[in-house]
Write an enzyme that holds these catalytic residues in place. Structure first.
Site, short mmCIF file in Angstrom:
data_model
loop_
_atom_site.label_atom_id
_atom_site.label_comp_id
_atom_site.label_asym_id
_atom_site.label_seq_id
_atom_site.Cartn_x
_atom_site.Cartn_y
_atom_site.Cartn_z
N HIS A 1 0.79 -1.00 -0.01
CA HIS A 1 0.01 -0.07 0.02
C HIS A 1 0.84 1.19 -0.06
O HIS A 1 2.11 1.17 0.66
CB HIS A 1 -0.66 0.02 1.41
CG HIS A 1 -1.86 0.97 1.52
ND1 HIS A 1 -1.57 2.22 1.65
CD2 HIS A 1 -3.16 0.97 1.46
CE1 HIS A 1 -2.69 3.00 1.75
NE2 HIS A 1 -3.72 2.07 1.39
N ASP B 1 3.30 -4.33 8.18
CA ASP B 1 1.99 -3.49 7.81
C ASP B 1 0.93 -4.43 8.02
O ASP B 1 0.64 -5.43 7.02
CB ASP B 1 1.88 -2.98 6.28
CG ASP B 1 0.49 -2.38 6.02
OD1 ASP B 1 -0.31 -2.52 6.73
OD2 ASP B 1 0.63 -1.70 4.96
N GLN C 1 -4.42 -5.02 7.11
CA GLN C 1 -5.39 -5.98 6.72
C GLN C 1 -5.50 -7.31 7.51
O GLN C 1 -6.44 -8.00 7.64
CB GLN C 1 -5.40 -6.33 5.24
CG GLN C 1 -5.47 -5.05 4.11
CD GLN C 1 -6.83 -4.56 4.30
OE1 GLN C 1 -7.72 -5.36 4.72
NE2 GLN C 1 -7.02 -3.29 3.99
N LYS D 1 -10.46 -0.48 10.42
CA LYS D 1 -10.57 -1.55 9.54
C LYS D 1 -10.78 -2.69 10.36
O LYS D 1 -11.08 -3.93 9.89
CB LYS D 1 -9.06 -1.90 8.84
CG LYS D 1 -8.93 -0.71 7.94
CD LYS D 1 -7.62 -1.00 7.21
CE LYS D 1 -7.14 0.14 6.30
NZ LYS D 1 -7.74 0.75 4.99
N CYS E 1 -4.65 2.24 -3.77
CA CYS E 1 -3.55 3.00 -3.11
C CYS E 1 -2.32 1.84 -3.23
O CYS E 1 -1.36 1.66 -2.36
CB CYS E 1 -3.69 3.19 -1.64
SG CYS E 1 -4.91 4.53 -1.39
C1 LIG Z 1 -2.28 -2.72 3.63
C2 LIG Z 1 -2.87 -1.39 4.29
N1 LIG Z 1 -1.82 -0.81 4.63
C3 LIG Z 1 -1.86 0.43 4.91
C4 LIG Z 1 -3.22 1.08 4.81
C5 LIG Z 1 -3.45 2.66 5.47
O1 LIG Z 1 -4.25 2.59 6.54
P1 LIG Z 1 -4.99 4.06 7.02
O2 LIG Z 1 -5.26 4.70 5.97
O3 LIG Z 1 -5.87 3.50 8.21
O4 LIG Z 1 -3.62 4.70 7.60
C6 LIG Z 1 -4.21 0.31 4.33
C7 LIG Z 1 -5.55 1.06 3.92
O5 LIG Z 1 -6.26 0.76 3.08
C8 LIG Z 1 -4.06 -0.86 3.78
O6 LIG Z 1 -4.95 -1.60 3.42
#
Ligand SMILES: Cc1ncc(COP(=O)(O)O)c(C=O)c1O
Length: 415
Positions: free
Chosen positions: A132, A209, A212, A235, A372
């Site tokens: 992401h 990260d 998910q 999430k 993203c």
């Molecule tokens: C794998 C992953 N990393 C990071 C993020 C970013 O999360 P946030 O926008 O809550 O900071 C997301 C959000 O879609 C994601 O799916």
């Protein structure tokens, strides 16, 4: 949650009962019941979370840590209690849990507070081609500012991490390996044990990260043996505006602060300051108090449902989705075998944005775009895709409605 929402005699959740806990799911769109399939972006909130936030503001609202009066002490207990729930959820000590605004801020915290002081020319940061943007751009900035080099583990034709390539990308110069645990585009859980072993061989740190994976899998940071782990409350049924950075205490202690201000200091004079203990050293300013309390309630809800049941149920939904989606003529499914709860696809002859609009007319909410993750789209050779992502309140019937919606869209476009 109602007591009977989990039926202990079956592996499936009693989803109909569970859905009653989520007011947003009861609405109709264009006269059709809402089918919410954008859970990888954010999940809906159960009444218990909405109530916990509301109750905090109605009964316990005060600033934390500073107040000598009872209301302030209650607010502090509620906030620090939420930290305890996060710590228990991932098997970590409380002082290793930093509240951030989300995954993005948590990763930026590491890229600034660790990266800017520990990276230099000749050092390498390793990410993957399925990150992401929030686990990519902070490292691009860190590389730019420190002279370090950003490298990536490529993907195979099956949209999995290329482990052979990882063995050559991770090397003596690697200082940080930052990778997504469960992909928001492919739904796969990456082999983090293998990658971590490669990082350990060369003395590199590992950041996961878990945006998910935290909502879908039981995580234990001791078992994962990661140095940092980041996830977002929204999430996993919690409020927006709160997330978590876990860091090994000795690393957090050695790191410089990220943001300066109130709360994060021990003493201040006009020329210099000393820092508070961890985790508060990284929580400058008034923290996300009500949001953290809401996240605590979300964790309670998740634990009551049972995270192992969540994983199993999402697996069952995903098996069904794979079957019905791949039976729709013209659908290209990009989610690899083993990918769960995130289905990335395109329908021949229809731009994903048009597809999402057509589905919306049927009350079906799916995501369309690059999610993203533009490097992952580049790997697929597409600019955009549609994505359906599931959570505990989605049903087999809703997935059938998605498949019907795709059939309808195909007929509509062909004429
Ligand atoms: C794998 C992953 N990393 C990071 C993020 C970013 O999360 P946030 O926008 O809550 O900071 C997301 C959000 O879609 C994601 O799916």
């Amino acid at each position: 949650m109602t007591q009977t929402a989990v039926d202990s005699t079956e592996s499936l959740l009693d989803v109909e009962r569970l859905r009653a806990d989520f007011p947003a799911l009861a609405q109709t769109v264009n006269g059709r019941p809402l089918v919410y399939l954008d859970n990888a972006a954010t999940t809906q909130k159960p009444i218990s979370v909405i109530e916990a936030v509301s109750r905090f503001y109605r009964e316990d609202n005060a600033n934390v840590h500073r107040a000598i009066y009872q209301l302030g002490e209650r607010a502090t207990r509620a906030y620090e209690g939420a930290r305890g729930k996060v710590a228990d959820l991932i098997g970590a000590p409380e002082r290793s849990i930093v509240f951030t605004s989300g995954t993005t801020e948590a990763i930026n915290l590491v890229a600034y507070a660790w990266g800017r002081h520990n990276l230099g020319p000749g050092d390498e940061i390793v990410i993957t081609a399925m990150e992401h943007h929030s686990n990519l751009v902070p490292w691009q900035l860190a590389a730019r500012d420190t002279g370090a080099t950003l490298r990536h583990i490529p993907l195979t034709d099956d949209n999995l991490l290329d482990l052979e390539a990882a063995r050559t990308v991770i090397g003596e110069r690697t200082k940080m390996v930052a990778l997504v645990h469960k992909s928001n585009v492919f739904g796969v859980v990456n082999p983090v044990a293998e990658i971590t072993a490669l990082a350990r061989e060369v003395g590199a740190l590992v950041l996961l990260d878990a945006a998910q994976s935290a909502p879908h899998l039981r995580l234990d940071v001791q078992e994962l043996d990661c140095d940092f782990l980041a996830f977002s409350g929204h999430k996993m049924m919690g409020p927006t505006g709160v997330g978590v950075l876990y860091g090994k205490p000795q690393l957090l202690e050695a790191m410089e602060p990220f943001l300066g201000g109130g709360e994060m200091i021990s003493s201040v004079n006009l020329t210099e300051s000393t820092w508070n203990e961890i985790p508060w050293k990284f929580e400058a300013g008034t923290p996300k108090i009500a949001q953290a309390v809401g996240l605590g309630a979300a964790i309670d809800y998740l634990e009551e449902v049972g995270i192992d049941r969540v994983t199993a149920y999402l697996g069952q939904l995903s098996d069904h989705a794979r079957q019905v989606l791949s039976a729709v003529p013209g659908v290209t499914l990009f989610t690899p075998a083993g990918g769960s709860s995130v289905f990335l696809f395109n329908l021949e002859g229809i731009h994903p944005h048009d597809l999402a609009q057509l589905l919306d007319q049927e009350g079906i909410a799916v995501r369309a775009g690059h999610h993203c993750a533009q490097p992952a789209m580049a790997h697929l050779g597409v600019a955009a895709t549609a994505r359906a992502s599931f959570y505990i309140y989605n049903t087999f019937e809703e997935i059938d409605r998605l498949a019907e919606g795709l059939e309808q869209a195909r007929r509509f476009m062909s004429g």
